[in-house]
Design a protein around this motif. Structure first.
Motif, PDB file in Angstrom:
ATOM      1  N   MET A  16      50.267  37.971-137.318  1.00  0.00           N
ATOM      2  CA  MET A  16      50.208  38.209-139.009  1.00  0.00           C
ATOM      3  C   MET A  16      50.436  40.644-139.547  1.00  0.00           C
ATOM      4  O   MET A  16      50.985  40.646-140.426  1.00  0.00           O
ATOM      5  N   LYS A  17      50.003  40.393-138.496  1.00  0.00           N
ATOM      6  CA  LYS A  17      50.433  42.474-138.428  1.00  0.00           C
ATOM      7  C   LYS A  17      52.163  42.413-138.710  1.00  0.00           C
ATOM      8  O   LYS A  17      52.581  42.707-139.245  1.00  0.00           O
ATOM      9  N   PHE A  18      52.685  40.981-137.585  1.00  0.00           N
ATOM     10  CA  PHE A  18      54.324  41.408-137.473  1.00  0.00           C
ATOM     11  C   PHE A  18      54.841  41.207-138.787  1.00  0.00           C
ATOM     12  O   PHE A  18      55.881  41.551-139.316  1.00  0.00           O
ATOM     13  N   ALA A  19      54.165  39.540-139.671  1.00  0.00           N
ATOM     14  CA  ALA A  19      54.826  40.037-141.303  1.00  0.00           C
ATOM     15  C   ALA A  19      54.472  40.951-142.179  1.00  0.00           C
ATOM     16  O   ALA A  19      55.216  41.583-143.230  1.00  0.00           O
ATOM     17  N   ALA A  20      53.536  42.153-142.174  1.00  0.00           N
ATOM     18  CA  ALA A  20      53.062  42.905-142.959  1.00  0.00           C
ATOM     19  C   ALA A  20      53.810  44.344-143.071  1.00  0.00           C
ATOM     20  O   ALA A  20      54.317  45.010-143.535  1.00  0.00           O
ATOM     21  N   LEU A  21      54.654  44.475-141.458  1.00  0.00           N
ATOM     22  CA  LEU A  21      55.345  44.838-141.013  1.00  0.00           C
ATOM     23  C   LEU A  21      56.787  45.067-141.543  1.00  0.00           C
ATOM     24  O   LEU A  21      57.846  45.919-141.663  1.00  0.00           O
ATOM     25  N   LEU A  22      57.088  43.490-141.704  1.00  0.00           N
ATOM     26  CA  LEU A  22      58.429  43.029-141.795  1.00  0.00           C
ATOM     27  C   LEU A  22      58.419  44.054-143.726  1.00  0.00           C
ATOM     28  O   LEU A  22      59.510  43.679-144.223  1.00  0.00           O
ATOM     29  N   LEU A  23      57.748  43.003-144.001  1.00  0.00           N
ATOM     30  CA  LEU A  23      57.763  43.096-145.308  1.00  0.00           C
ATOM     31  C   LEU A  23      57.744  45.008-145.481  1.00  0.00           C
ATOM     32  O   LEU A  23      58.325  44.989-147.154  1.00  0.00           O
ATOM     33  N   LEU A  24      56.848  45.489-145.251  1.00  0.00           N
ATOM     34  CA  LEU A  24      57.404  47.608-145.109  1.00  0.00           C
ATOM     35  C   LEU A  24      58.483  47.900-145.451  1.00  0.00           C
ATOM     36  O   LEU A  24      59.157  49.003-145.919  1.00  0.00           O
ATOM     37  N   GLY A  25      59.199  46.522-144.297  1.00  0.00           N
ATOM     38  CA  GLY A  25      60.761  47.120-144.400  1.00  0.00           C
ATOM     39  C   GLY A  25      61.250  47.151-145.073  1.00  0.00           C
ATOM     40  O   GLY A  25      62.515  47.896-145.428  1.00  0.00           O
ATOM     41  N   PHE A  26      61.159  46.646-146.123  1.00  0.00           N
ATOM     42  CA  PHE A  26      61.748  46.065-147.487  1.00  0.00           C
ATOM     43  C   PHE A  26      61.814  46.274-148.968  1.00  0.00           C
ATOM     44  O   PHE A  26      62.223  47.008-149.622  1.00  0.00           O
ATOM     45  N   LEU A  27      60.571  47.776-149.060  1.00  0.00           N
ATOM     46  CA  LEU A  27      60.142  48.414-149.339  1.00  0.00           C
ATOM     47  C   LEU A  27      60.951  49.664-149.776  1.00  0.00           C
ATOM     48  O   LEU A  27      61.337  50.300-148.833  1.00  0.00           O
ATOM     49  N   PRO A  28      61.248  49.896-150.948  1.00  0.00           N
ATOM     50  CA  PRO A  28      61.941  51.178-151.015  1.00  0.00           C
ATOM     51  C   PRO A  28      61.387  52.448-150.864  1.00  0.00           C
ATOM     52  O   PRO A  28      60.423  52.478-151.071  1.00  0.00           O
ATOM     53  N   LEU A  29      61.911  52.913-150.056  1.00  0.00           N
ATOM     54  CA  LEU A  29      61.346  54.634-150.014  1.00  0.00           C
ATOM     55  C   LEU A  29      62.573  55.898-150.040  1.00  0.00           C
ATOM     56  O   LEU A  29      63.675  55.508-150.585  1.00  0.00           O
ATOM     57  N   PRO A  30      61.652  56.473-150.865  1.00  0.00           N
ATOM     58  CA  PRO A  30      61.961  58.012-151.112  1.00  0.00           C
ATOM     59  C   PRO A  30      63.481  58.167-149.905  1.00  0.00           C
ATOM     60  O   PRO A  30      63.506  57.694-148.726  1.00  0.00           O
ATOM     61  N   ALA A  31      64.577  58.876-150.494  1.00  0.00           N
ATOM     62  CA  ALA A  31      65.753  59.595-150.034  1.00  0.00           C
ATOM     63  C   ALA A  31      64.450  59.997-148.441  1.00  0.00           C
ATOM     64  O   ALA A  31      63.988  60.824-149.269  1.00  0.00           O
ATOM     65  N   SER A  32      65.676  59.764-147.440  1.00  0.00           N
ATOM     66  CA  SER A  32      64.963  60.375-146.514  1.00  0.00           C
ATOM     67  C   SER A  32      65.981  62.032-146.145  1.00  0.00           C
ATOM     68  O   SER A  32      64.693  63.020-145.630  1.00  0.00           O
ATOM     69  N   ALA A  33      67.310  62.639-147.398  1.00  0.00           N
ATOM     70  CA  ALA A  33      67.373  63.628-146.783  1.00  0.00           C
ATOM     71  C   ALA A  33      67.963  64.389-148.510  1.00  0.00           C
ATOM     72  O   ALA A  33      67.401  63.470-149.355  1.00  0.00           O
ATOM     73  N   TYR A  34      67.168  65.843-148.912  1.00  0.00           N
ATOM     74  CA  TYR A  34      67.707  65.842-150.046  1.00  0.00           C
ATOM     75  C   TYR A  34      68.974  65.916-150.153  1.00  0.00           C
ATOM     76  O   TYR A  34      70.336  66.748-149.844  1.00  0.00           O
ATOM     77  N   ASP A  35      69.465  64.891-151.041  1.00  0.00           N
ATOM     78  CA  ASP A  35      71.024  64.434-151.636  1.00  0.00           C
ATOM     79  C   ASP A  35      71.676  64.849-152.938  1.00  0.00           C
ATOM     80  O   ASP A  35      70.281  64.196-153.397  1.00  0.00           O
ATOM     81  N   VAL A  36      72.616  64.851-152.947  1.00  0.00           N
ATOM     82  CA  VAL A  36      73.193  64.731-154.768  1.00  0.00           C
ATOM     83  C   VAL A  36      74.372  63.991-154.524  1.00  0.00           C
ATOM     84  O   VAL A  36      75.127  64.368-154.084  1.00  0.00           O
ATOM     85  N   ASN A  37      74.806  62.953-154.762  1.00  0.00           N
ATOM     86  CA  ASN A  37      75.617  62.505-154.901  1.00  0.00           C
ATOM     87  C   ASN A  37      76.635  62.319-154.000  1.00  0.00           C
ATOM     88  O   ASN A  37      77.719  62.508-153.323  1.00  0.00           O
ATOM     89  N   GLY A  38      75.901  62.188-152.749  1.00  0.00           N
ATOM     90  CA  GLY A  38      76.362  61.641-151.376  1.00  0.00           C
ATOM     91  C   GLY A  38      76.677  62.980-150.633  1.00  0.00           C
ATOM     92  O   GLY A  38      77.338  63.173-149.176  1.00  0.00           O
ATOM     93  N   ILE A  39      76.489  64.235-151.375  1.00  0.00           N
ATOM     94  CA  ILE A  39      76.427  65.219-150.346  1.00  0.00           C
ATOM     95  C   ILE A  39      74.519  65.552-150.222  1.00  0.00           C
ATOM     96  O   ILE A  39      74.514  65.876-150.909  1.00  0.00           O
ATOM     97  N   LYS A  40      74.734  66.087-148.672  1.00  0.00           N
ATOM     98  CA  LYS A  40      72.996  66.125-148.079  1.00  0.00           C
ATOM     99  C   LYS A  40      73.443  67.405-146.779  1.00  0.00           C
ATOM    100  O   LYS A  40      74.334  67.580-145.966  1.00  0.00           O
ATOM    101  N   LEU A  41      72.293  68.498-147.135  1.00  0.00           N
ATOM    102  CA  LEU A  41      71.456  69.183-145.946  1.00  0.00           C
ATOM    103  C   LEU A  41      72.727  68.328-144.459  1.00  0.00           C
ATOM    104  O   LEU A  41      71.666  67.687-144.292  1.00  0.00           O
ATOM    105  N   GLY A  42      73.149  68.956-143.833  1.00  0.00           N
ATOM    106  CA  GLY A  42      73.842  69.364-142.369  1.00  0.00           C
ATOM    107  C   GLY A  42      75.134  67.821-142.239  1.00  0.00           C
ATOM    108  O   GLY A  42      75.513  67.710-141.134  1.00  0.00           O
ATOM    109  N   GLY A  43      75.554  67.223-143.639  1.00  0.00           N
ATOM    110  CA  GLY A  43      76.757  66.778-144.138  1.00  0.00           C
ATOM    111  C   GLY A  43      78.113  67.926-143.740  1.00  0.00           C
ATOM    112  O   GLY A  43      77.452  69.000-143.437  1.00  0.00           O
ATOM    113  N   ARG A  44      79.063  67.024-143.412  1.00  0.00           N
ATOM    114  CA  ARG A  44      80.566  68.068-142.975  1.00  0.00           C
ATOM    115  C   ARG A  44      81.253  68.772-144.113  1.00  0.00           C
ATOM    116  O   ARG A  44      81.326  67.851-145.453  1.00  0.00           O
TER     117      ARG A  44
END
Length: 163
Positions: free
Chosen positions: A1-29
């Motif tokens: 049951m816990k595995f199924a809950a964790l699996l479902l959480l993996g499919f939820l949309p999350l906010p972007a992990s980096a502050y990016d605009v149009n593919g430009i992000k801090l730390g990018g090249r």
């Protein structure tokens, strides 16, 4: 049951992990910046700074469907900050887009600055922070242009410091 809950959480949309605009992000090249903004004009900074040594400017980017201008600051080929300027009339669209991308801001407020016998000045601010990375929208509501500044570390204090 816990595995199924964790699996479902993996499919939820999350906010972007980096502050990016149009593919430009801090730390990018720099090559990623040029790929995202083919018409960008990249050149050495006109002043000495410990925060950056190059900048890339583009007059036409789209942020959440809003036309804007962007300046990307780089140090040793790595993105340290970027500054996006857009029309104040598009503030609500940009706010909505960034909330979807980055999640709820840490702070959102309008400050009223009393100026004696002149009209009060209203300044809207919206800020996100993750570790040493920060994003800040600042708008003088009676002005035409709004500003989104995204930076890492002490960039805002260092970029214009006289050397």
């Amino acid at each position: 049951m816990k595995f199924a809950a964790l699996l479902l959480l993996g499919f939820l949309p999350l906010p972007a992990s980096a502050y990016d605009v149009n593919g430009i992000k801090l730390g990018g090249r720099e090559i990623e910046v040029k790929r995202a903004m083919p018409s960008a004009n990249c050149k050495a900074l006109e002043w000495k700074s410990d925060a950056a040594d190059r900048r890339c400017d583009d007059a036409r980017v789209s942020v959440g469907g809003v036309e804007a201008r962007i300046t990307v600051f780089l140090k040793a080929g790595v993105v340290q900050a970027y500054d996006v300027r857009f029309d104040t009339k598009d503030l609500e669209r940009v706010k909505s887009h960034l909330r979807k991308r980055w999640g709820e801001p840490l702070v959102e407020a309008t400050e009223v600055i009393s100026r004696g016998n002149q009209q009060d000045r209203k300044v809207f601010k919206m800020r996100w922070e993750k570790g040493t990375d920060r994003a800040l929208i600042t708008v003088q509501l009676e002005r035409k242009r709004a500003d989104l500044e995204v930076s890492r570390g002490n960039f805002p204090a260092e970029i214009y410091r006289v050397r």
